[in-house]
Design a protein around this motif. Sequence first.
Motif, PDB file in Angstrom:
ATOM      1  N   ALA A  50      13.683  62.071  50.208  1.00 35.15           N
ATOM      2  CA  ALA A  50      14.623  61.096  50.348  1.00 35.15           C
ATOM      3  C   ALA A  50      15.014  61.045  51.296  1.00 35.15           C
ATOM      4  N   THR A  51      14.693  62.636  52.265  1.00 33.73           N
ATOM      5  CA  THR A  51      15.234  62.596  54.085  1.00 33.73           C
ATOM      6  C   THR A  51      14.211  61.773  54.566  1.00 33.73           C
ATOM      7  N   LYS A  52      12.974  61.529  54.013  1.00 28.59           N
ATOM      8  CA  LYS A  52      12.437  59.929  55.226  1.00 28.59           C
ATOM      9  C   LYS A  52      13.056  58.641  54.965  1.00 28.59           C
ATOM     10  N   GLN A  53      13.570  58.561  53.335  1.00 29.82           N
ATOM     11  CA  GLN A  53      14.384  56.754  53.042  1.00 29.82           C
ATOM     12  C   GLN A  53      15.901  56.945  53.951  1.00 29.82           C
ATOM     13  N   ILE A  75      15.603  58.662  56.627  1.00 24.79           N
ATOM     14  CA  ILE A  75      15.756  58.357  58.144  1.00 24.79           C
ATOM     15  C   ILE A  75      15.733  57.114  58.347  1.00 24.79           C
ATOM     16  N   ALA A  76      15.251  56.154  57.529  1.00 22.81           N
ATOM     17  CA  ALA A  76      14.506  54.854  57.790  1.00 22.81           C
ATOM     18  C   ALA A  76      15.617  54.680  57.731  1.00 22.81           C
ATOM     19  N   ALA A  77      17.050  54.107  56.844  1.00 16.23           N
ATOM     20  CA  ALA A  77      18.071  54.233  56.353  1.00 16.23           C
ATOM     21  C   ALA A  77      18.801  53.527  57.544  1.00 16.23           C
ATOM     22  N   LEU A  78      18.934  55.266  58.577  1.00 14.31           N
ATOM     23  CA  LEU A  78      19.675  55.001  59.937  1.00 14.31           C
ATOM     24  C   LEU A  78      18.781  54.467  60.971  1.00 14.31           C
ATOM     25  N   LEU A  79      17.055  54.120  60.623  1.00 14.48           N
ATOM     26  CA  LEU A  79      16.669  53.569  61.807  1.00 14.48           C
ATOM     27  C   LEU A  79      17.225  52.499  61.747  1.00 14.48           C
ATOM     28  N   LYS A  80      17.479  51.052  60.178  1.00 18.15           N
ATOM     29  CA  LYS A  80      18.060  50.083  60.416  1.00 18.15           C
ATOM     30  C   LYS A  80      18.916  49.820  60.351  1.00 18.15           C
ATOM     31  N   LEU A 139      21.011  60.832  62.972  1.00 17.83           N
ATOM     32  CA  LEU A 139      19.286  60.423  62.939  1.00 17.83           C
ATOM     33  C   LEU A 139      17.979  61.148  63.579  1.00 17.83           C
ATOM     34  N   ASP A 140      19.140  62.287  64.647  1.00 14.38           N
ATOM     35  CA  ASP A 140      18.557  63.013  64.907  1.00 14.38           C
ATOM     36  C   ASP A 140      18.736  65.107  63.828  1.00 14.38           C
ATOM     37  N   ALA A 141      19.781  64.989  63.438  1.00 15.65           N
ATOM     38  CA  ALA A 141      20.102  65.755  62.010  1.00 15.65           C
ATOM     39  C   ALA A 141      19.073  65.851  61.421  1.00 15.65           C
ATOM     40  N   ARG A 142      18.685  64.489  60.616  1.00 13.42           N
ATOM     41  CA  ARG A 142      17.870  63.960  59.269  1.00 13.42           C
ATOM     42  C   ARG A 142      16.271  64.407  60.092  1.00 13.42           C
ATOM     43  N   GLU A 143      15.887  64.346  61.634  1.00 12.55           N
ATOM     44  CA  GLU A 143      14.024  64.614  61.796  1.00 12.55           C
ATOM     45  C   GLU A 143      14.867  65.856  61.842  1.00 12.55           C
ATOM     46  N   LYS A 144      15.103  67.444  62.155  1.00 14.11           N
ATOM     47  CA  LYS A 144      15.684  67.949  62.052  1.00 14.11           C
ATOM     48  C   LYS A 144      15.399  68.505  60.414  1.00 14.11           C
ATOM     49  N   GLN A 145      16.060  67.507  59.729  1.00 17.17           N
ATOM     50  CA  GLN A 145      15.781  68.658  58.340  1.00 17.17           C
ATOM     51  C   GLN A 145      14.561  68.153  57.768  1.00 17.17           C
TER      52      GLN A 145
END
Length: 758
Positions: A273-276, A278-283, A250-256
């Motif tokens: 795509a990155t937002k999606q 992040i949403a999937a990781l949060l889930k 999640l941190d890596a995707r936030e950085k991206q």
Amino acid sequence: RRAVGDRGGEAATLNNIGVVYDSLGEKKEALKYYNQALPLFRAVGDRGGEATTLNNIGLVYGDLGEKQEALKYYNQALPLLRAVGDRGMEATALNNIGLVYGDLGEKQEALKYYNQALPLRRAVEDRGGEATTLFNLAYLERERGNLEQARTHIQAAIDIIEDLRSKIIDQKLRTSYFASVQDYYKFYTDLLMQLHKKDPSQGYDALALHISERSRTRGLVELLTQANVDIRKNVDPKVIAEERRLNWLLDAREKQLSQLVSQKQPPTQLVTATKQQIAALLKQQENLKNKIRTTNPEYAALKYPEPLTLPQIQQQLDKDTVLLQYSLDKDRSYLWLVTSNSLNTYELPGNEQIEKAARNLHQQLTRPLVAGATPEEQAQSLADTTKAAKELSQIILAPVAGKLGRKRLVVVADGVLHKIPFAVLADLTPQPPSLHSRSVSKTGKGEQEREKEQGQGQEQAQEQGEENNKLPSPLRGGVGGGVKYQPLLVNHEIITLPSVTSLATHRQQLKGRKPAPKTLAVMADPVFSGNDERVTGKAPQTSASLDLELERSALKRSLNNLNRSGLDRLPGTRQEADAVLKMVSPQESLQAFDFDANYNFVTSQQLSQYRLLLFATHGIFDDTNPELSGIVTSLVDKDGKAQKGFLRLNDIFNLDLPAELIVLSACESGLGKEVQGEGLIGLTRGLMYAGSARIVVSLWKVNDQATSLLMQELYTQILREGKTPAVALREAQLKLWQQKQWQNPRFWSAFTIQGTWD
């Protein structure tokens, strides 16, 4: 779909596109896609799909106010649904037809369709749909004047909601679901108050208070109940490892994402795509937390407290305390005034009028003053603010003005009132200020002496105190003027609560806890930038680890969301910290300044040894993602090397801080994401969960110099005068109000206290 000749699939996709446009509020666009889907469903003979689309078209016309057109489409859908045996959708169509007839004033016809829908909902075990139809029946019966029949229906609907809510394991989904059904509780509250108006002897007003209490902060109450349970106890190490892996991803995707959006022309598809992702990781994270909870026997055995009834609420109040509990709704709002032995209720205007006045006051309190403002401009700002305070007070306090005496006020707000400090409201029945015996200091000052001191304080205020009109220093957000008005805090100490049930739960959590052995721990004046004059070295740019880069990029995104480019040093925090520390012996205190005021300090176990905690720094509030809200500690070391320095809400939930009082001397530390049924979700509940009995937080960007003075006086009252935190905050705010430079409420009223007052 079109390329492969799948006309049925094409129709389904067109219908689904219509559903999305409908949910976005783009009704005309929704109709366009529904009308493309409809002939395709008919062409392929899909009567179920045809009926669903007809129902959807009916919904759009209903929303557009074209009731007869809506009815036409529902009546086409109904026989098709019966023909294909879709009893669930048949019930939905019947319910929708009932709604249209109700809107058209044909109540008997509406009742006929609701009564057909209800047994079908039950037959297919559609509990949510059953609650919806019961709610519609209740609304209809109230319109027909059958209040008791309406009560029967809405009580049945509430019972279903409570049952459904209890079966949702995911906490966020539970909160989201509860927010979606708040209209049911508002309706029931209003219905009971209308019954009370017809027959005041039956106790309907007390029942209405209970229903109002049922609708509030249930998630917080459950959170506080869980506070003493270690949900990770005896959990499979593989599960914990998976939790860490998800956090890293999640941190890596936030950085991206941060890097992408910082570009001049961000690649839209990649951002999406990155937002999606992040949403999937949060889930996935939430699912894993739910898995951990459900496998923990202690968690499974938890019994959550029921919302309090009137007698139980009164047990939480002493003879010197008055509860003001608000419920805001579209047509009518309500105020309950509760003491330890009485209940009075008042009808207030609808939410629109209250919200307009409250937003006007909030705008005056938070509007920045331009540096170099003339005395006339400062005076005008004060006049505008006090006028706005009086206007709101006339709406929400005038009915009870003669019943408050000089008692402590416990405020359970609703809606926009969560963002208004009641201390700033105008006292509509000014009296010579005094304090009750409960407020007498532990040094033994008597009531008459306290009254004399307070009377002198009021005279000083009327004389407008000091004549210093210098403009104050940078924000943590301010300038005075001169308009005669007496704020509510002159005669009252004021406590803010999310709900009385949360207070009772919090008190139970604190029951029997021994006070921490030492007195005071302070963190102040952190270093936020490698350009700070305190930085003595020059660290290479590559020195930051990936984790630190991630954190700093997340912090940057939070600042961007708030339209803030950076974090200025706050010299006032050091002044206030130095002054407070002088009141305590070195053996009883712990301090961290400059580079020591860092993440490791605020998360260290040693803080659990102190009764009073003061964190004086910048606060970051993110109402889009409240988990990204937090307080900022030193972001670099003495060489300018990046270090972890952002204490997020999620970090706070993991702390052990059994303090008697935590003060966040920071901007907007008391704000949070406003969620119906929960109020403000932010740092305050994290600190309550961590164990603090009381929390002092701010509602807007506060002025550095004014806050420094306020905090010095707050701790003087606690440490030297022996006052309780609530009384101490009132005394400190009064002292600033009595000085012309700080008379404007924007300087002294931002801070509120939440938690137990005893």
